[in-house]
Design an enzyme around this catalytic site. Structure first.
Site, PDB file in Angstrom:
ATOM      1  N   ASN A 104      -9.784  -0.783   0.999  1.00 22.37           N
ATOM      2  CA  ASN A 104      -8.673  -0.490   0.550  1.00 22.37           C
ATOM      3  C   ASN A 104      -8.365  -1.074  -0.539  1.00 22.37           C
ATOM      4  OD1 ASN A 104      -5.541  -0.665   0.752  1.00 22.37           O
ATOM      5  ND2 ASN A 104      -5.393  -1.416   2.826  1.00 22.37           N
ATOM      6  N   CYS A 139       0.925  -1.194  -0.192  1.00 19.97           N
ATOM      7  CA  CYS A 139       0.019  -0.361   0.042  1.00 19.97           C
ATOM      8  C   CYS A 139       0.869   1.219  -0.374  1.00 19.97           C
ATOM      9  CB  CYS A 139      -0.865   0.391   0.873  1.00 19.97           C
ATOM     10  SG  CYS A 139      -2.266  -1.993   1.322  1.00 19.97           S
ATOM     11  N   HIS A 185      -3.326   7.114   3.130  1.00 23.03           N
ATOM     12  CA  HIS A 185      -3.669   5.916   2.102  1.00 23.03           C
ATOM     13  C   HIS A 185      -5.151   5.232   2.988  1.00 23.03           C
ATOM     14  CE1 HIS A 185      -4.422   1.140   1.351  1.00 23.03           C
ATOM     15  NE2 HIS A 185      -3.758   1.623   2.465  1.00 23.03           N
TER      16      HIS A 185
END
Ligand code: ACO
Length: 347
Positions: free
Chosen positions: A304, A134, A274
């Site tokens: 996500n 990520c 994020h």
């Protein structure tokens, strides 16, 4: 242009004193792409033992996007890349380098960047992938800026793209509710009289690699009938520990990035963290002393999306007018590895 010809600012440009080439690295175009298919929490209630109430209160996620079976990471990347190129006014022929950040490449090799190069027709471009989960988009931005500032390349395309639905165990309620598919892209250039990407902090701790990983598919555990039957080709995660580490690492990285630029949080127009979990975003925001309206949040729509997450959010923040030329923005990321990072950008 020499660094001294850059406009005076109320922040410090940490790179200025090393910038003998007189170049800076700015984002000239952004774009994002998400697949059409929406998977809601209600849909998940029919697949695993979960509830909209649990998912919403623990994560803030309401729905996520799923790529079609014949839609791959390179296709998502191409959708985002074309929009970023259009916004920057750059043709495929003009692109010098393509960097794709992903943990779900179309295949182990060739790189998804090469497949993307073919899809968009950027035949002059060098192309490679990077893997920082990520955190990949900030890692890729920082790599790209080295090529621009050193005058090696003029037009670099950076893409964060992931089809996480391809590695999620759709029977594991601990993980399947969290993830989605998508891509975000940025076209980087030297823009005269702009400071652009002021600094990027990158960090990693391989001692915590067992918090979030996929055991199968690599050289350690190649695919066999048994490895597939044992579910080794699915993502595994220690949720609670990942959560704690994410908050601390994102906070420390953001503070370090702002310290380097000699600014405090009030100078930041838009914070783009994020998008893994609303509670992580809020915890980081609170500890940074940010006001709620400084934080950009779209986790409720996409879940996500790993390397795509901050890139999609950046595109949406720009498109919605939350960011104007000259604003300072702060990107903060965290992912498997463990990896983390933060970047301050003069837009
Ligand atoms: N629906 C209902 N119950 C569930 C679900 C679900 N989908 N998932 C787990 N539960 C249960 C658990 O089994 C547990 O039950 P038990 O107490 O009977 O054992 C209970 O809910 C509580 O679980 P917790 O782990 O305490 O829940 P927590 O508040 O920690 O939230 C979560 C879990 C959402 C996973 C959280 O820990 C988190 O977001 N962690 C970070 C994850 C993350 O961001 N990962 C990505 C990192 S970036 C990258 O590189 C991909």
């Amino acid at each position: 242009m020499s660094p001294s010809s850059l406009p005076a600012t109320k922040f410090k440009n940490p790179r200025a004193k090393y910038n003998f080439q007189g170049r800076t690295c700015s984002i000239s175009g952004v774009g994002s792409y998400v697949p059409r298919k929406v998977l809601t929490n209600a849909d998940l209630e029919r697949m695993v033992d979960t509830s909209d109430e649990w998912i919403t209160t623990r994560t803030g996620i309401k729905e996520r996007r799923l790529a079609a079976q014949d839609e791959f990471t390179s296709d998502l990347a191409a959708g985002a890349a074309r929009k970023a190129m259009k916004m920057a006014g750059v043709t495929a022929e003009q692109i010098d380098l393509i960097i794709v950040a992903t943990i779900t490449p179309d295949m182990l090799f060739p790189s998804t960047a090469c497949l993307l190069q073919r899809l968009i027709g950027a035949r002059r471009a060098a192309a490679f992938d990077i893997e920082a989960a990520c955190s990949g988009f900030i890692y890729a931005l920082e790599i790209a800026q080295q090529f621009i500032m050193s005058r090696t390349y003029d037009n670099v395309l950076v893409v964060g793209a992931d089809k996480l639905s391809s590695i999620v165990n759709w029977r594991d309620r601990n993980t399947c509710v969290l993830f989605g598919d998508g891509a975000g892209a940025a076209l980087l250039q030297n823009r005269p009289h702009s400071h652009g990407l002021l600094t990027a902090v990158m960090g990693a701790d391989g001692n915590k690699s067992d918090l979030l990983f996929m055991p199968g598919g690599g050289s350690r555990c190649p695919a066999t009938a048994q490895s597939v039957a044992s579910g080794l080709h699915f993502l595994c995660m220690e949720g609670k520990e990942t959560f704690k580490n994410a908050v601390q690492a994102m906070l420390t990285a953001a503070q370090e990035a702002m310290r380097r630029c000699e600014i405090d949080i009030d100078r930041i127009k838009c914070i783009i963290p994020h998008q893994a979990n609303l509670r992580i975003i809020q915890a980081v925001g609170e500890r940074l002393g940010a006001k709620p309206d400084q934080l950009f949040v779209n986790v409720h729509k996409y879940g996500n999306t790993s390397a795509a997450s901050v890139a999609i959010a950046l595109d949406e923040a720009v498109a919605s007018g939350r960011i104007q030329r000259g604003d300072l923005i702060l990107l903060i990321v965290f992912g498997a590895g463990l990896t983390w990072g933060a970047a301050v950008i003069e837009w």
